[in-house]
Design an enzyme around this catalytic site. Structure first.
Site, PDB file in Angstrom:
ATOM      1  N   HIS A   1       0.827  -1.210   0.000  1.00 37.30           N
ATOM      2  CA  HIS A   1       0.000   0.000   0.000  1.00 37.30           C
ATOM      3  C   HIS A   1       0.857   1.254   0.000  1.00 37.30           C
ATOM      4  O   HIS A   1       2.052   1.217   0.266  1.00 37.30           O
ATOM      5  CB  HIS A   1      -0.966  -0.008   1.189  1.00 37.30           C
TER       6      HIS A   1
ATOM      7  N   CYS B   1       3.100  -4.948   6.636  1.00 42.56           N
ATOM      8  CA  CYS B   1       2.760  -4.661   5.244  1.00 42.56           C
ATOM      9  C   CYS B   1       3.960  -4.052   4.515  1.00 42.56           C
ATOM     10  O   CYS B   1       4.959  -3.688   5.118  1.00 42.56           O
ATOM     11  CB  CYS B   1       1.578  -3.700   5.168  1.00 42.56           C
TER      12      CYS B   1
END
Length: 112
Positions: free
Chosen positions: A71, A87
């Protein structure tokens, strides 16, 4: 249509986009902190969402490992560092470029 895949190199904190086994683009990334390390293994892209809100920047690319994804970020200074909860963080401009080139089902390898 070329065979597209992603290789995430944790050791050099880079994400590589490959088409037909040739690197076509490389991006700097932020990865998980020591206690919340980015998981290694073989995964697939399972969903994509623009403007996911919160700290996820301009785009979310979800992986087949539950709660993990690639992301953007609202903290560009975190790129290149051990900064996330596992992440893979990218500059917003980079994640927007990447999302245009990957589809649901794209293989993702995360390795040291």
């Amino acid at each position: 249509m070329p065979q597209t895949r992603i290789i995430v190199d944790l050791s050099d904190r880079m994400l590589h986009l490959l088409e037909d086994d040739r690197v076509v683009q490389s991006y700097p990334i932020g990865i998980g902190k020591m206690l919340t390390a980015t998981p290694e293994g073989e995964f697939k892209v399972i969903n994509k969402a623009p403007n996911p809100g919160g700290p996820f920047g301009a785009y979310w690319i979800g992986l087949s490992k539950k709660h993990y994804g690639i992301h953007g970020t609202n903290d560009p200074s975190s790129i290149g560092k051990l900064s996330s909860h596992g992440c893979i963080r990218m500059y917003n401009r980079d994640v927007l470029q990447l999302e245009r080139r990957v589809r649901i089902g794209t293989p993702v390898t995360i390795r040291q």
